[in-house]
Write a protein that holds these residues in place. Structure first.
Motif, PDB file in Angstrom:
ATOM      1  N   MET A  82      54.985  52.098  40.530  1.00 42.92           N
ATOM      2  CA  MET A  82      53.897  52.850  39.853  1.00 42.92           C
ATOM      3  C   MET A  82      53.355  52.649  38.808  1.00 42.92           C
ATOM      4  O   MET A  82      52.352  53.352  38.034  1.00 42.92           O
ATOM      5  CB  MET A  82      54.790  54.300  39.682  1.00 42.92           C
ATOM      6  N   VAL A  83      53.395  51.377  38.242  1.00 49.08           N
ATOM      7  CA  VAL A  83      52.873  50.962  37.244  1.00 49.08           C
ATOM      8  C   VAL A  83      51.244  50.875  37.238  1.00 49.08           C
ATOM      9  O   VAL A  83      50.953  50.248  38.159  1.00 49.08           O
ATOM     10  CB  VAL A  83      53.531  49.714  36.550  1.00 49.08           C
ATOM     11  N   ILE A  84      50.388  51.419  36.559  1.00 45.97           N
ATOM     12  CA  ILE A  84      48.946  51.122  36.532  1.00 45.97           C
ATOM     13  C   ILE A  84      48.472  50.353  35.451  1.00 45.97           C
ATOM     14  O   ILE A  84      47.090  50.148  35.398  1.00 45.97           O
ATOM     15  CB  ILE A  84      48.169  52.378  36.600  1.00 45.97           C
ATOM     16  N   ASP A  85      49.352  50.262  34.399  1.00 45.90           N
ATOM     17  CA  ASP A  85      48.760  49.358  33.263  1.00 45.90           C
ATOM     18  C   ASP A  85      48.830  47.748  33.683  1.00 45.90           C
ATOM     19  O   ASP A  85      49.913  47.199  33.928  1.00 45.90           O
ATOM     20  CB  ASP A  85      49.616  49.515  32.098  1.00 45.90           C
ATOM     21  N   ALA A  86      47.760  47.019  33.572  1.00 55.15           N
ATOM     22  CA  ALA A  86      47.823  45.807  34.105  1.00 55.15           C
ATOM     23  C   ALA A  86      48.572  44.816  33.142  1.00 55.15           C
ATOM     24  O   ALA A  86      49.228  43.971  33.440  1.00 55.15           O
ATOM     25  CB  ALA A  86      46.241  45.114  33.924  1.00 55.15           C
ATOM     26  N   ARG A  87      48.677  45.214  31.820  1.00 55.40           N
ATOM     27  CA  ARG A  87      49.616  44.499  31.050  1.00 55.40           C
ATOM     28  C   ARG A  87      50.889  44.443  31.465  1.00 55.40           C
ATOM     29  O   ARG A  87      51.901  43.551  30.970  1.00 55.40           O
ATOM     30  CB  ARG A  87      49.543  45.050  29.322  1.00 55.40           C
ATOM     31  N   GLU A  88      51.335  45.225  32.156  1.00 53.94           N
ATOM     32  CA  GLU A  88      52.865  45.475  32.671  1.00 53.94           C
ATOM     33  C   GLU A  88      53.222  44.640  33.827  1.00 53.94           C
ATOM     34  O   GLU A  88      54.384  44.311  34.073  1.00 53.94           O
ATOM     35  CB  GLU A  88      53.286  46.837  33.020  1.00 53.94           C
ATOM     36  N   TYR A  89      52.282  44.089  34.578  1.00 55.73           N
ATOM     37  CA  TYR A  89      52.418  43.299  35.675  1.00 55.73           C
ATOM     38  C   TYR A  89      52.766  41.920  35.371  1.00 55.73           C
ATOM     39  O   TYR A  89      52.460  41.185  34.282  1.00 55.73           O
ATOM     40  CB  TYR A  89      51.143  43.077  36.590  1.00 55.73           C
ATOM     41  N   ASP A  90      53.840  41.123  36.148  1.00 52.72           N
ATOM     42  CA  ASP A  90      54.387  39.850  35.875  1.00 52.72           C
ATOM     43  C   ASP A  90      53.749  38.868  36.265  1.00 52.72           C
ATOM     44  O   ASP A  90      53.633  37.779  35.398  1.00 52.72           O
ATOM     45  CB  ASP A  90      55.887  39.963  36.216  1.00 52.72           C
ATOM     46  N   TYR A  91      52.945  38.693  37.482  1.00 51.69           N
ATOM     47  CA  TYR A  91      52.542  37.867  38.042  1.00 51.69           C
ATOM     48  C   TYR A  91      50.936  38.192  38.445  1.00 51.69           C
ATOM     49  O   TYR A  91      50.982  39.278  39.092  1.00 51.69           O
ATOM     50  CB  TYR A  91      53.231  37.206  39.221  1.00 51.69           C
ATOM     51  N   TRP A  92      50.079  37.376  38.464  1.00 49.84           N
ATOM     52  CA  TRP A  92      48.759  37.485  38.764  1.00 49.84           C
ATOM     53  C   TRP A  92      48.310  36.497  39.672  1.00 49.84           C
ATOM     54  O   TRP A  92      48.606  35.419  39.598  1.00 49.84           O
ATOM     55  CB  TRP A  92      47.930  37.547  37.822  1.00 49.84           C
ATOM     56  N   GLY A  93      47.405  36.754  40.754  1.00 50.42           N
ATOM     57  CA  GLY A  93      46.511  35.720  41.556  1.00 50.42           C
ATOM     58  C   GLY A  93      45.225  35.581  40.740  1.00 50.42           C
ATOM     59  O   GLY A  93      44.804  36.280  39.905  1.00 50.42           O
ATOM     60  N   GLN A  94      44.760  34.539  41.315  1.00 48.31           N
ATOM     61  CA  GLN A  94      43.096  34.195  40.759  1.00 48.31           C
ATOM     62  C   GLN A  94      42.361  35.659  41.571  1.00 48.31           C
ATOM     63  O   GLN A  94      42.790  36.013  42.489  1.00 48.31           O
ATOM     64  CB  GLN A  94      42.726  32.789  41.098  1.00 48.31           C
ATOM     65  N   GLY A  95      41.231  35.618  40.917  1.00 47.00           N
ATOM     66  CA  GLY A  95      40.234  36.831  41.716  1.00 47.00           C
ATOM     67  C   GLY A  95      39.560  36.534  42.736  1.00 47.00           C
ATOM     68  O   GLY A  95      39.480  35.206  42.930  1.00 47.00           O
ATOM     69  N   THR A  96      39.180  37.367  43.471  1.00 48.34           N
ATOM     70  CA  THR A  96      38.243  37.091  44.575  1.00 48.34           C
ATOM     71  C   THR A  96      37.027  38.198  44.366  1.00 48.34           C
ATOM     72  O   THR A  96      37.196  39.313  43.934  1.00 48.34           O
ATOM     73  CB  THR A  96      38.744  37.234  45.706  1.00 48.34           C
ATOM     74  N   GLN A  97      35.589  37.583  44.299  1.00 47.93           N
ATOM     75  CA  GLN A  97      34.636  38.619  43.977  1.00 47.93           C
ATOM     76  C   GLN A  97      34.125  39.394  45.080  1.00 47.93           C
ATOM     77  O   GLN A  97      34.051  38.925  46.172  1.00 47.93           O
ATOM     78  CB  GLN A  97      33.602  37.724  43.567  1.00 47.93           C
ATOM     79  N   VAL A  98      34.330  40.677  44.866  1.00 45.89           N
ATOM     80  CA  VAL A  98      33.356  41.520  45.825  1.00 45.89           C
ATOM     81  C   VAL A  98      32.227  42.268  45.259  1.00 45.89           C
ATOM     82  O   VAL A  98      32.193  42.716  44.054  1.00 45.89           O
ATOM     83  CB  VAL A  98      34.430  42.672  45.859  1.00 45.89           C
ATOM     84  N   THR A  99      30.991  42.045  45.968  1.00 45.13           N
ATOM     85  CA  THR A  99      29.742  42.615  45.482  1.00 45.13           C
ATOM     86  C   THR A  99      29.234  43.418  46.605  1.00 45.13           C
ATOM     87  O   THR A  99      28.973  42.877  47.700  1.00 45.13           O
ATOM     88  CB  THR A  99      28.677  41.189  45.332  1.00 45.13           C
ATOM     89  N   VAL A 100      28.932  44.558  46.160  1.00 48.51           N
ATOM     90  CA  VAL A 100      28.184  45.730  47.081  1.00 48.51           C
ATOM     91  C   VAL A 100      26.821  45.919  46.530  1.00 48.51           C
ATOM     92  O   VAL A 100      26.583  46.106  45.526  1.00 48.51           O
ATOM     93  CB  VAL A 100      29.017  46.688  47.050  1.00 48.51           C
ATOM     94  N   SER A 101      25.827  45.711  47.576  1.00 48.92           N
ATOM     95  CA  SER A 101      24.573  45.990  47.294  1.00 48.92           C
ATOM     96  C   SER A 101      24.182  47.121  47.531  1.00 48.92           C
ATOM     97  O   SER A 101      24.537  47.805  48.825  1.00 48.92           O
ATOM     98  CB  SER A 101      23.943  44.808  47.946  1.00 48.92           C
ATOM     99  N   SER A 102      23.099  47.684  46.805  1.00 47.22           N
ATOM    100  CA  SER A 102      22.518  49.163  47.238  1.00 47.22           C
ATOM    101  C   SER A 102      21.691  49.213  48.282  1.00 47.22           C
ATOM    102  O   SER A 102      20.938  48.227  48.730  1.00 47.22           O
ATOM    103  CB  SER A 102      22.139  49.915  46.023  1.00 47.22           C
TER     104      SER A 102
END
Length: 120
Positions: free
Chosen positions: A100-120
Motif C-alpha cells: 500500500m506504499v505510494i511514496d517512491a522514497r519508501e521502495y527498496d528496489y528499482w528497475g530502469q525506466g521505460t519511456q511511454v509517449t502518448v501523442s494527441s
C-alpha cells in the motif's frame, strides 16, 4: 536483485500498451509502478500485493490501467488502456515489502525506466 522494465513506446491517444517488469532475487515482495514526467516528481501509478490478490491505483489511472503478476515468470505487468497525452512519462517498476506504499522514497528496489509517449 534485478528489475527490468520493458514495453514502452509511442502510441496515439486512446491506444494501449502493456509494460512488463521481469525481476529476480526477490522473495515475498509487493510490486509497484511509478512514472516520472519531465520536470515533475516521480508519482505512484499502481501496486500489487505480495499474494497478488490486492491492487491499488492512483486516481488518475483507475479504470484505465491494470496491474497484474505472473509468479511463474517472475514478471509484473501494467496494462494501460485509453492512454492520454498526460500519461507520457518514464515508467519504473519497484519492489517493497508493503503493497500500500505510494511514496517512491519508501521502495527498496528499482528497475530502469521505460519511456511511454502518448501523442494527441
Amino acid at each position: 536483485v534485478q528489475l527490468q522494465a520493458s514495453g514502452g513506446g509511442l502510441v496515439q491517444a486512446g491506444g494501449s500498451l502493456r509494460l512488463s517488469c521481469a525481476f529476480s532475487g526477490l522473495n515475498n515482495y509487493a510490486m509497484g509502478w511509478f512514472r516520472q514526467a519531465p520536470g515533475k516528481e516521480r508519482e505512484f501509478v499502481a501496486s500489487l500485493s505480495r499474494s497478488g490478490d490486492s491492487t491499488n491505483y492512483a486516481d488518475s489511472v483507475k479504470g484505465r490501467f491494470t496491474i497484474s503478476g505472473d509468479n511463474a515468470k517472475n514478471t509484473v505487468y501494467l496494462q494501460m488502456n485509453n492512454l492520454k497525452p498526460e500519461d507520457t512519462a518514464v515508467y519504473y517498476c519497484a519492489a517493497d515489502r508493503r503493497w500500500m506504499v505510494i511514496d517512491a522514497r519508501e521502495y527498496d528496489y528499482w528497475g530502469q525506466g521505460t519511456q511511454v509517449t502518448v501523442s494527441s
